[in-house]
Write an enzyme that holds these catalytic residues in place. Structure first.
Site, PDB file in Angstrom:
ATOM      1  N   GLY A 152       0.895  -1.132  -0.009  1.00 40.16           N
ATOM      2  CA  GLY A 152       0.093   0.005  -0.087  1.00 40.16           C
ATOM      3  C   GLY A 152       0.726   1.396  -0.133  1.00 40.16           C
ATOM      4  O   GLY A 152       1.908   1.097   0.210  1.00 40.16           O
ATOM      5  N   CYS A 153       0.228   2.419  -0.411  1.00 44.54           N
ATOM      6  CA  CYS A 153       0.968   3.665  -0.381  1.00 44.54           C
ATOM      7  C   CYS A 153       1.508   4.142   0.947  1.00 44.54           C
ATOM      8  O   CYS A 153       2.656   4.252   1.065  1.00 44.54           O
ATOM      9  CB  CYS A 153       0.178   4.874  -1.141  1.00 44.54           C
ATOM     10  SG  CYS A 153      -1.580   4.827  -0.140  1.00 44.54           S
TER      11      CYS A 153
END
Lengths: 349, 349, 349, 349
Positions: A152-153
């Site tokens: 994920g970011c």
């Protein structure tokens, strides 16, 4: 000599999808052979993205496993949570290499997934197969992998900022507090009152406090590094800008350390990893300084008064936090140089 | 086979300079051998531009003609108006190829230059040597040229939008009104109350109405194309964004025409010119759709009620309006493919 | 002594509605007695607008004519086009005073309405009753009116900028070209891909070129002032900001005039009208300089070379372009001072 | 009956100064009798602030104590740090009431001031006289005070968010971590590369980490409330917007508590204080929801897993964080209702 491979992108009409296209078009070893979307099948991709006119003339293919198998060697699944859980096993079973950009294969525990994502977890057999593609940390496992779950970011920015210190035992993992801020593109292309221009412009807000689905992803990796269960306080905020994540991390030091010692520790840890840049003492990275590129820049400040360190890391959420890291993972999978097709200078200003 | 050349950039600490660096770092036939600035000589360029850390490690060179001559084959002068007028003749006399990004060599008439720029014009001998590098229109003259004067940002967007219609005699040049809007980076890196974030954010304004120095540049080229003197009404505005120019152009038709006829005329005129994209009827280009790239997108609407056509063109002011077109001109100069090193997809969103 | 009146607002959950509330809460002679919306009936208005928590505690009423009649003396209809056409006649028949902010009663010609709005026009009997509430021009007709149709945002900025010159015969109305730019709030609260933050941020675009429904509204009024049919070229653009309209207007002079003569003409025309401010020569208004207020600021530049004048006007689209002018019209209706409840200084920065 | 007083504003050409003017112009009991600046003396204030044209016609006065004494009863010193230290004692000695918006009289310890502000502290006699004007906490001391030191913007948001919990002993003050974010107007009107539009737009960054001069201000007040020395970790960030502060605060609970218990505690603490609004559980305040107004909105989330509470507070830095609170303090000084002249609804959107 590098041989070329054929790539399909599922979810080509989302921001992750078009960003993959932007990079893959310049990748010397990759040919995009299918752009796939469950909507607008048969229409030119550029109908919805006029910036791609005369650059990519492909029409959208349907999500059709035999067709994908016929057209491609590797598939990027830039699909929403829930969709990947169903789709990826079929792609793997068809013998395709897969890099999944959703959250569906990041968490090893189905129960934790179901608590945070409020939906059924993917099949455990496939969960077990997924390599967590945080390239600078688990790069070795990515080499020769067939299936990578792209981080994920927020976890990318946060974990790159914390892992060397946790790994070295310099901070007490139970005291970690992560205050993260993201540009609005992280929320994707779906419409919502919150992301309506007139309401998001000149506005700053916190959201999903203590509930964000990236919390267990961060904790899973930190626990693995620390060798014991780690719980964190994790807060997310929206910034009135399109791209960029800045993660500010706080932790109690286990022993007295200086800024310079942190800088040395991190430079050593990320040696030979060109996409992580450690800033000199007193200089703080800004999101614009990595904009459009695959870099993650990190800075430090030790406060002797409180015995805490403050760590700041920045990435472009759509590049190092999504499409760029996915391509970095492809490079590792294929045994190519990690930077192939990713040598983009940040766009400034 | 392409041979490689060595390039120096004077004015490396301005926006034009760093944008040249962003593109030239990816150019297969160019090696940057000197980054030059009149300030901060001897310091690393990345001191002032941390986004370039570990990407370009060069220290800034002084403006020293023999040193430049020794290090480079071609010089990009991204210097302010007035500075180029002095410097470029020396570079040319030293036998260097020069692409000048300032306004000093665009106007053939010293008197007109002095009226609009409020400073002494360059030596006429050198003014006469300069090829005006609007690549899609004067590309043939750029081939084998040693000295190219790179067009202004507003003139690039505006002239690409008007020239085919003026050339075809479809619009009355005496009726042309140009309403142009630019992002703030067009004003450069110099500080000013008007460009202070708190005052420019959530603000839109007109400036230099009927006085902008790009007016005579537009008129000079339109007059040349029309074969008679053309005067225009030209207004500039600032948009609260960093990059992008949109030029809205109005003119009286000389004869009845449809949107489709305009589209065909322009597609024919720009045939083989990959950086100009003509939009279908009813679709209007947005600045974000060319952001970070060398494209110029153009759309049309004929209004039968008033007998006027409205033409809208967009560019990225720092790319097609400055550094990108300069490299396109280098490619033409060197006989390389026009797109070499410029195949960047617009960054979206 | 001013007596107090009771006001209802239909469409309280749109931007026009909440802006009416912001001003009316401070109006000394008005009490808001009903906030009305066709959605969320029975719920507190502040559920959807947390900025109003503890300020306005009212629950939303349904659109119920007898209830409105019981609770209010005057109704602001901040309803979408099409809804007002149906609703306003009922309100008028019930004996209520009405100020309608939609486009449904601005155009006197049903045919023109139907061409531009693509829907059935309102009943002609009621169209005939509506006073067009451009306060500085038709203020006398607003006094004692029972039904005012509030002007559109673009027409307000444009007409205030053009009327004195057209009225004086100083410009040729057949040559008028209007290049207008608006912040995104003008498009309302409804969701759309175009107004999604990530796509509208750092973006500038033209839309509805030669087709905007405000075109005939501008032409109707200019024709009335000129005493003959006037057609205009009218283009609209979206600016990446929330509030503000800037209208740049071009026309051919009928005779030679100076900036100063224009300034004097306009100051004379708007004498005693405190919300129009004429700028000195060479100073151009910016949208931020009227932000949050009911002002319209206007500047001029005559170009002797082309014989044209350029006029720039700015307003806050939600205030002078909607809610503020509606309250100004209420003041006129009621015989109160035009500025009552509207003495807000622009918010700067 | 309220009598009216005469106010002078020193530093009228800064953002704090013009914001004071915006509010005081609407204050029923105050007349602005002198706008003062050390620059541009004798010129109309509106020369530098065209949004004030025809609203405030005053010419700028010099900083001249006898003249101020003659013209005013109360003085707002919106002067830079260092200037107030010199000036305020003279104003007090002249018998004027003073509200100082600088940081010069907030810290009781000259040594701490000198460490963080890097300049000589004000005379201790006057430091001792200053009442710290955090209105909701020290309002009683503000009544009848002659000299109020107005709190900093970050401390206002942060202290209002922390004090009830520290006061109740619900959180361990030694564990407090404050992650604060501000719009750019907090940095004032002075020019700097960092605040240049093109570099601050689409950018987010941390600055002055562990060094910000508001750190000791927060610690001084928390120590006073806690009854023991409190050290905090305090980080500041810049958000690409003009106005607004959001402070995210973290602390370890001393005992198990729920969101609801926090909400009740805070509602009780701020009872009768209309400018603090406590949000229901699960709803987070956004800066835009207090934009242009004097409100401070606060939300909570207790995390049982980690035993920590996260508190989020928002203010408009120029209003509750500067000019608005200064007027609130004037109201308290004068025995007027706290809200007089401050009943502004947030501007939304």
């Amino acid at each position: 000599m590098n041989s070329s491979i054929r790539a399909a992108i599922i979810g080509s009409t989302g921001y992750g999808g078009v960003e993959l296209i932007r990079f893959l078009l310049r990748h010397p070893n990759v040919e995009i052979t299918s752009v796939i979307s469950s909507s607008s099948v048969g229409k030119p991709l550029s109908d919805g993205f006029p910036h791609l006119r005369e650059i990519i003339v492909d029409h959208l293919d349907a999500v059709d496993i035999p067709l994908i198998k016929q057209k491609a060697d590797v598939v990027f699944a830039a699909t929403p949570h829930g969709v990947s859980a169903e789709l990826v096993p079929q792609l793997l079973d068809a013998g395709l290499k897969v890099i999944d950009l959703s959250g569906d294969f990041r968490l090893k525990s189905p129960a934790v997934y179901e608590k945070y994502y409020k939906r059924k977890a993917a099949d455990e057999v496939y969960l077990a197969k997924a390599v967590y593609g945080l390239a600078e940390v688990f790069g070795e496992q990515c080499r020769d992998a067939d299936f990578i779950s792209n981080p994920g970011c927020y976890p990318t920015a946060t974990l790159l900022g914390l892992i060397p210190a946790v790994n070295a035992g310099w901070i007490d993992p139970s005291t970690i507090i992560v205050d993260a801020k993201s540009g609005v593109s992280g929320a994707g292309r779906g419409l919502s009152q919150s992301f309506h221009y007139s309401e998001m412009n000149e506005n700053f807000l916190a959201y999903k406090v203590n509930r964000h689905q990236h919390t267990p992803e961060i904790e899973q990796v930190l626990s693995q590094i620390a060798g014991k269960e780690v719980l964190t306080t994790f807060t997310t905020h929206l910034v009135p800008m399109t791209r960029g994540i800045l993660s500010t991390m706080y932790a109690q030091l286990t022993d007295s350390k200086s800024d310079e010692e942190f800088i040395d520790l991190y430079r050593e840890y990320y040696k030979g990893r060109p996409f992580v840049r450690i800033r000199p003492s007193g200089q703080w990275p800004a999101t614009k300084e990595v904009w459009g590129s695959n870099y993650c820049d990190i800075g430090f400040s030790v406060d002797e008064r409180t015995g805490r360190v403050t760590i700041v890391s920045v990435i472009d959420n759509l590049v190092k936090g999504a499409a760029g890291q996915a391509i970095q993972n492809l490079n590792l999978m294929m045994g190519w140089d990690e930077t192939t097709g990713l040598e983009f200078t940040p766009v400034y200003p």
